[in-house]
Design a protein around this motif. Sequence first.
Motif, PDB file in Angstrom:
ATOM      1  N   VAL A 171       5.226   5.613  -6.834  1.00 57.54           N
ATOM      2  CA  VAL A 171       4.932   4.517  -7.765  1.00 57.54           C
ATOM      3  C   VAL A 171       5.713   4.735  -9.054  1.00 57.54           C
ATOM      4  O   VAL A 171       6.225   5.829  -9.316  1.00 57.54           O
ATOM      5  CB  VAL A 171       3.423   4.424  -8.083  1.00 57.54           C
ATOM      6  CG1 VAL A 171       2.604   4.173  -6.818  1.00 57.54           C
ATOM      7  CG2 VAL A 171       2.945   5.699  -8.786  1.00 57.54           C
ATOM      8  N   VAL A 250      -2.397   8.909  -5.921  1.00 58.50           N
ATOM      9  CA  VAL A 250      -2.020   7.530  -6.198  1.00 58.50           C
ATOM     10  C   VAL A 250      -1.117   7.047  -5.066  1.00 58.50           C
ATOM     11  O   VAL A 250      -0.392   7.846  -4.449  1.00 58.50           O
ATOM     12  CB  VAL A 250      -1.297   7.420  -7.566  1.00 58.50           C
ATOM     13  CG1 VAL A 250       0.029   8.164  -7.554  1.00 58.50           C
ATOM     14  CG2 VAL A 250      -1.100   5.974  -7.978  1.00 58.50           C
ATOM     15  N   CYS A 251      -1.168   5.745  -4.805  1.00 57.67           N
ATOM     16  CA  CYS A 251      -0.310   5.183  -3.757  1.00 57.67           C
ATOM     17  C   CYS A 251      -0.046   3.724  -4.074  1.00 57.67           C
ATOM     18  O   CYS A 251      -0.800   3.085  -4.815  1.00 57.67           O
ATOM     19  CB  CYS A 251      -0.970   5.309  -2.381  1.00 57.67           C
ATOM     20  SG  CYS A 251      -2.508   4.370  -2.199  1.00 57.67           S
ATOM     21  N   PRO A 252       1.056   3.168  -3.549  1.00 55.85           N
ATOM     22  CA  PRO A 252       1.320   1.734  -3.738  1.00 55.85           C
ATOM     23  C   PRO A 252       0.238   0.917  -3.058  1.00 55.85           C
ATOM     24  O   PRO A 252      -0.402   1.352  -2.098  1.00 55.85           O
ATOM     25  CB  PRO A 252       2.681   1.529  -3.064  1.00 55.85           C
ATOM     26  CG  PRO A 252       3.271   2.891  -2.930  1.00 55.85           C
ATOM     27  CD  PRO A 252       2.116   3.837  -2.786  1.00 55.85           C
ATOM     28  N   ASN A 253       0.059  -0.296  -3.551  1.00 56.71           N
ATOM     29  CA  ASN A 253      -0.965  -1.178  -2.995  1.00 56.71           C
ATOM     30  C   ASN A 253      -0.448  -2.599  -3.023  1.00 56.71           C
ATOM     31  O   ASN A 253      -0.306  -3.204  -4.082  1.00 56.71           O
ATOM     32  CB  ASN A 253      -2.261  -1.049  -3.802  1.00 56.71           C
ATOM     33  CG  ASN A 253      -3.357  -1.980  -3.312  1.00 56.71           C
ATOM     34  OD1 ASN A 253      -3.338  -2.416  -2.167  1.00 56.71           O
ATOM     35  ND2 ASN A 253      -4.295  -2.270  -4.189  1.00 56.71           N
ATOM     36  N   LEU A 260      -0.841  -0.763  -7.278  1.00 55.72           N
ATOM     37  CA  LEU A 260      -1.055   0.655  -6.995  1.00 55.72           C
ATOM     38  C   LEU A 260      -2.548   0.932  -6.999  1.00 55.72           C
ATOM     39  O   LEU A 260      -3.341   0.192  -7.597  1.00 55.72           O
ATOM     40  CB  LEU A 260      -0.334   1.531  -8.025  1.00 55.72           C
ATOM     41  CG  LEU A 260      -0.721   1.358  -9.501  1.00 55.72           C
ATOM     42  CD1 LEU A 260      -1.783   2.386  -9.917  1.00 55.72           C
ATOM     43  CD2 LEU A 260       0.490   1.480 -10.398  1.00 55.72           C
ATOM     44  N   HIS A 271      -7.726  -0.069  -8.795  1.00 56.77           N
ATOM     45  CA  HIS A 271      -6.558  -0.854  -8.390  1.00 56.77           C
ATOM     46  C   HIS A 271      -5.925  -1.476  -9.629  1.00 56.77           C
ATOM     47  O   HIS A 271      -6.608  -2.121 -10.436  1.00 56.77           O
ATOM     48  CB  HIS A 271      -6.971  -1.952  -7.404  1.00 56.77           C
ATOM     49  CG  HIS A 271      -7.716  -1.427  -6.211  1.00 56.77           C
ATOM     50  ND1 HIS A 271      -7.116  -0.664  -5.238  1.00 56.77           N
ATOM     51  CD2 HIS A 271      -9.028  -1.547  -5.858  1.00 56.77           C
ATOM     52  CE1 HIS A 271      -8.015  -0.342  -4.325  1.00 56.77           C
ATOM     53  NE2 HIS A 271      -9.184  -0.861  -4.683  1.00 56.77           N
ATOM     54  N   ASP A 273      -1.799  -2.643 -11.638  1.00 57.05           N
ATOM     55  CA  ASP A 273      -0.397  -3.018 -11.421  1.00 57.05           C
ATOM     56  C   ASP A 273       0.534  -2.372 -12.437  1.00 57.05           C
ATOM     57  O   ASP A 273       1.701  -2.727 -12.530  1.00 57.05           O
ATOM     58  CB  ASP A 273      -0.230  -4.536 -11.438  1.00 57.05           C
ATOM     59  CG  ASP A 273      -0.615  -5.167 -12.758  1.00 57.05           C
ATOM     60  OD1 ASP A 273      -1.693  -4.835 -13.283  1.00 57.05           O
ATOM     61  OD2 ASP A 273       0.160  -5.987 -13.269  1.00 57.05           O
TER      62      ASP A 273
END
Length: 490
Positions: A171, A250-253, A260, A271, A273
């Motif tokens: 991210v 953390v991870c992209p979403n 993220l 959640h 951005d």
Amino acid sequence: MHQRPASTPRSGPTTAREHTLHDLIVIGAGSAGLSAAALAASVGADVALIEANAIGGDCTWTGCVPSKALLHIAKAAHTVRTAGHLGLQTQLTGVDMAQVRRTIAARIQEVYQHESPQALANKGITVITGRARFTSPDTIVVSGQPMRARHFILCTGAHPRPLNIPGIDTVTAHNHHTIFDNDRLPEHLIVVGAGPIGAEIAQAYGRLGAQVSLVGPALLPKESPQTTAIIQEALQHSGARFIPARAASVCPNSPHPHGLTLTLNDGQQIHGDMLMVAIGRTANIDGLGLDQAGIQTTHGVIHVNSTLHTSNPRVLAAGDCNGSPQFTHLAGWQGVMAARNALFPLQTDALGRRPPRVTFTDPEVAAVGLSFAQAKQRFGQHALRAHRPLTHVDRAVCDHATAGFIELIHHSDGRLLGATLVGPRAGDALSGLVVALEHNLKLKELATALHPYPTYAIGIQQLAADLYTQQSLDTTAVRLLKKWKGYHKA
């Protein structure tokens, strides 16, 4: 990104100059380096100032100046939104983040013009662009050319500490070096790190209209529970919530293009951005060739003695790189002290200070000297604390800004030991208390110095006057006077 001009040299190292022995070479042109070079030039020393990036350092480009410009803009937005209760019919229709960014860049340039290479050259400072590296105890190399000096001062500052959690490389993570170049108002900003930087950015973006989550083990961990309770409520009113936790991963979403998900150590997920990391700063000491110069380091910082000398007697270190509290004003002051200690025979202690600190949230948090816990540990029952809420300060009442207080820590003999102010312009009001501590003033001096009304600072005088009056009433002379009056009344 806002333009950071190169530090164009007035005269760089050349073959003709490679054996020049400067009186002083300062490495790093932030607050400490600029102050050191200015002092040296003012006394006629041959001083060279070397900077690898932009003159001004963190404070000008990525710290104090842009953050305060952003906070000013955010406060204007907040004032417009909340002016209805004052009888003002206003409406905020939107926030143009591109214009916000341009405004911040303009404020930076206004400050930078006074520390540009030409401005420094006019003071007699030789400005050189490049990275410096020691090759021996009295020689450095810059852009392949050697330079020598009788003394060196390292003022290399610090950089943002990275957040090392799983997924961080997947991210985009802003820090205080990049956030002020942002021209997009996020829907939900996640700030990891709840110290002063994190709290200021969280409040600013909340006031601009973003939803903000501020994550950290503690909010403003150096401050008292009473202080943090006030700031937490102020953040909530600004659209920012504080979550006492640690970031775990953390991870992209998707489907949001900037989406993220931050997972916390308690399993909670947030959640957002946009992500900003503000978990501290690490000293810039890599690549300097410190071992070649015989300069020792300790726990990732340059080891110095009380006069800021390193293990190499030719070399001093000032500011963030020596592990001191990371304040611009302290770095600048140490830069001056380092230059004095390098150029003059009489040495000055430059570490035994009590630097004031200010967190520029709204309300501000300003403190200097000992906390009550520290004073109790040192002086026992002789350590006393006095408190005055801003509800008893008329200017705060007029401004409808009574969330805050004045706290004075003092010795039973009347000496001021420390102070904490929470309120509007607390940092400005603290200045008088800094002087009082520096000169070991007592409550009597604070109480009898006439302050203007109505100001926030007069609350300090009023509190000191209350304390001084109480102490005065407890003197032997007053007790005898009361006894004498009672005798004659009878």
